[in-house]
Design an enzyme around this catalytic site. Structure first.
Site, PDB file in Angstrom:
ATOM      1  N   LYS A  53      37.704  33.694  48.648  1.00  0.00           N
ATOM      2  CA  LYS A  53      37.187  32.506  49.258  1.00  0.00           C
ATOM      3  C   LYS A  53      36.437  31.654  48.195  1.00  0.00           C
ATOM      4  O   LYS A  53      35.409  31.260  48.095  1.00  0.00           O
ATOM      5  CB  LYS A  53      36.198  33.527  49.801  1.00  0.00           C
ATOM      6  CG  LYS A  53      36.055  34.162  51.182  1.00  0.00           C
ATOM      7  CD  LYS A  53      35.338  35.509  51.814  1.00  0.00           C
ATOM      8  CE  LYS A  53      35.732  35.885  52.110  1.00  0.00           C
ATOM      9  NZ  LYS A  53      35.124  37.328  52.825  1.00  0.00           N
ATOM     10  N   ASP A 113      41.518  35.936  36.155  1.00  0.00           N
ATOM     11  CA  ASP A 113      41.713  37.541  34.875  1.00  0.00           C
ATOM     12  C   ASP A 113      42.960  37.508  34.297  1.00  0.00           C
ATOM     13  O   ASP A 113      42.638  37.291  32.902  1.00  0.00           O
ATOM     14  CB  ASP A 113      40.593  38.564  35.912  1.00  0.00           C
ATOM     15  CG  ASP A 113      40.288  39.297  34.860  1.00  0.00           C
ATOM     16  OD1 ASP A 113      39.406  39.034  33.825  1.00  0.00           O
ATOM     17  OD2 ASP A 113      39.690  40.542  35.963  1.00  0.00           O
ATOM     18  N   ARG A 175      27.534  34.786  45.907  1.00  0.00           N
ATOM     19  CA  ARG A 175      28.859  33.608  46.068  1.00  0.00           C
ATOM     20  C   ARG A 175      27.800  32.201  45.776  1.00  0.00           C
ATOM     21  O   ARG A 175      28.167  31.108  45.948  1.00  0.00           O
ATOM     22  CB  ARG A 175      29.500  33.500  47.064  1.00  0.00           C
ATOM     23  CG  ARG A 175      30.666  34.328  46.865  1.00  0.00           C
ATOM     24  CD  ARG A 175      31.474  34.253  48.710  1.00  0.00           C
ATOM     25  NE  ARG A 175      32.819  35.326  48.679  1.00  0.00           N
ATOM     26  CZ  ARG A 175      33.325  35.303  48.535  1.00  0.00           C
ATOM     27  NH1 ARG A 175      34.326  34.988  46.397  1.00  0.00           N
ATOM     28  NH2 ARG A 175      34.438  36.957  48.534  1.00  0.00           N
TER      29      ARG A 175
HETATM   30  P1  IMP Z   1      43.011  38.156  38.689  1.00  0.00           P
HETATM   31  O1  IMP Z   1      43.038  39.400  37.095  1.00  0.00           O
HETATM   32  O2  IMP Z   1      43.740  37.388  37.146  1.00  0.00           O
HETATM   33  O3  IMP Z   1      44.151  38.335  39.324  1.00  0.00           O
HETATM   34  O4  IMP Z   1      41.575  37.622  39.400  1.00  0.00           O
HETATM   35  C1  IMP Z   1      42.050  38.784  40.614  1.00  0.00           C
HETATM   36  C2  IMP Z   1      41.067  38.374  40.896  1.00  0.00           C
HETATM   37  O5  IMP Z   1      39.762  39.188  41.064  1.00  0.00           O
HETATM   38  C3  IMP Z   1      40.052  36.773  41.118  1.00  0.00           C
HETATM   39  O6  IMP Z   1      40.235  35.945  41.191  1.00  0.00           O
HETATM   40  C4  IMP Z   1      38.411  37.120  41.586  1.00  0.00           C
HETATM   41  O7  IMP Z   1      38.715  37.126  42.553  1.00  0.00           O
HETATM   42  C5  IMP Z   1      38.641  38.754  41.026  1.00  0.00           C
HETATM   43  N1  IMP Z   1      37.656  38.542  39.321  1.00  0.00           N
HETATM   44  C6  IMP Z   1      37.925  38.426  38.062  1.00  0.00           C
HETATM   45  N2  IMP Z   1      37.194  38.649  36.764  1.00  0.00           N
HETATM   46  C7  IMP Z   1      36.203  38.272  38.259  1.00  0.00           C
HETATM   47  C8  IMP Z   1      34.577  38.392  38.029  1.00  0.00           C
HETATM   48  O8  IMP Z   1      34.414  38.304  36.570  1.00  0.00           O
HETATM   49  N3  IMP Z   1      33.934  37.219  38.922  1.00  0.00           N
HETATM   50  C9  IMP Z   1      33.772  37.628  40.079  1.00  0.00           C
HETATM   51  N4  IMP Z   1      35.461  38.395  40.761  1.00  0.00           N
HETATM   52  C10 IMP Z   1      36.329  38.335  39.810  1.00  0.00           C
HETATM   53 MG    MG Z   2      36.139  38.585  44.565  1.00  0.00          MG
END
Ligand code: IMP
Ligand code: MG
Length: 187
Positions: A53, A113, A175
């Protein structure tokens, strides 16, 4: 429960957050990315795949800065986690038709992330044989993902701290905030 104590500090659930990036800075970054994409694709049609989202605010602002013929598709990538840590397992769901064969595709992400989510999305979309496949993300945590995934368009590189606002949530709250806030550890 969302409770504003002043303009720069806010509470979401059990945590306090502090204003970090303003709506003006976001607007400038989105304009820059839109201009870059417009120039790079040289009048070709582009399909934006919006990752729900968190990317919806970024997507609706960015596409208005892109002056190319473009289509929109939506997917959801759930990482089976709540709060501030993803679980590592990602499930990709389609919401729209998505014939990407021979198309120039740009995935729109709110934040990269660890890079795990976007990597699994790319692997999934690659199977549909697009002509090209790139990623635009508003936020990137380079110290966390350490270059393991190629992010072609990046709004902001940030330190490995938790942020909310402009689509990003903390357990589904935050959001709708126009500015971006960072976790205020010390309060
Ligand atoms: P990934 O670790 O790159 O796979 O990130 C996974 C998901 O975690 C992202 O698409 C976001 O939805 C959420 N996420 C990662 N870091 C943050 C943050 O600092 N704030 C809010 N959501 C986050
Ligand atoms: Mg999230």
């Amino acid at each position: 429960m969302t409770m504003m104590s002043n303009n720069d500090i806010l509470q979401l659930h059990d945590k306090q957050f502090k204003k970090f990036i303003t709506r003006e800075q976001i607007h400038d970054a989105v304009k820059r990315l839109g201009a870059q994409i417009t120039a790079d694709y040289n009048a070709s049609e582009v399909v934006f795949v919006v990752v729900l989202k968190g990317s919806i605010l970024f997507a609706t602002d960015l596409i208005r800065e892109v002056h190319l013929p473009c289509r929109l598709e939506f997917i959801r990538a759930e990482s089976y986690g709540t709060g501030m840590h993803s679980s590592g397992k990602v499930n990709v769901t389609h919401y729209t038709g998505m014939d990407l064969t021979g198309k120039h595709v740009i995935v729109l992400e709110d934040i990269v992330d660890t890079g795990l989510t976007v990597k699994q999305i790319l692997a999934h979309l690659e199977e549909m044989n697009p002509a090209s496949l790139k990623i635009a993300t508003l936020f990137l945590k380079p110290e966390v993902c350490k270059g393991t995934v190629a992010t072609h368009y990046v709004g902001f590189e940030i330190s490995p701290l938790f942020i909310v606002g402009y689509g990003l949530d903390y357990n589904e709250l935050g959001r709708n905030l126009a500015d971006v806030y960072i976790l205020h550890e010390t309060l």
